[in-house]
Scaffold this active site. Sequence first.
Site, PDB file in Angstrom:
ATOM      1  CG  ASP A   1       3.920   4.627   2.285  1.00 60.68           C
ATOM      2  OD1 ASP A   1       2.591   3.424   2.355  1.00 60.68           O
ATOM      3  OD2 ASP A   1       3.344   5.855   2.111  1.00 60.68           O
TER       4      ASP A   1
ATOM      5  CG  ASP B   1      -3.588   6.945  -2.631  1.00 61.00           C
ATOM      6  OD1 ASP B   1      -3.575   6.709  -1.287  1.00 61.00           O
ATOM      7  OD2 ASP B   1      -3.009   6.332  -3.670  1.00 61.00           O
TER       8      ASP B   1
END
Length: 259
Positions: free
Chosen positions: A11, A130
């Site tokens: 990330d 997500d």
Amino acid sequence: MLSKRIIPCLDVREGKTTKGVKFKNNVDIGDPVEMARFYYEGGADEIVFYDITASYEKRNIMIDVVRRVAETIFIPFSVGGGIRTVDDMRSVLLAGAEKVSVNSAAVKNPEIISKGAAAFGKQCIVLGMDVKYVGIKEKIPSGYEIVINGGRTHTGLDALEWAIRAENLGAGEICLNSIDADGTKDGYELNLTALISQNVDIPVIASGGAGKPEHLFDVLTKGKADAALVASMIHFGNYTISEIKSYLDSLGIKVRKTW
């Protein structure tokens, strides 16, 4: 039987690899190019790179960082964050990625999946999901809702319905991230992973919650996942990829041996 894949996740925020818990309280932990090289040399099967604030900030992905990572590793490389158009996909693929991951943009404009699959082949198109558990509701019969913009925006979309629709649109793979489990190191969300894996015919990568090798065994067996994303458990030096693979191999899970 195909080998199960172990995939480090980077990330990236403002050019640095970062890690948070449930999408909050992120801390910077290193250079993504150096980390990608380290994991490649350590036996990773693929690398996933997410520019985690690009969609929320409405900007393009950091293509220079993508290019530098691609020049460093020689395994499949998937890139997501800020990809809104087929031209964005093309730019990322030309920078050296093998796959592009669409998440928020696909929810807002689902035809980007079909257009991308038509332009580059479905094997290049990954649907990033997500997901947050919100309880069973009329519009969310599975109890799991899609959340976009880096965990900031609830969509009212049922996760299972969206996964099936995206497969029909041409997604070649799903990267399924549980917001509830993300960064906790308490284990993957097995119910969610099994729900999606058993209802689509494309590979599912489990993401969110890995803390020890036993968690990967659980998600690859009980969760029916085809691959497992790892972050915290390797970023902070608790385990190496070779250690994880050796453990899985000892329990009969087929993995690509790198130790």
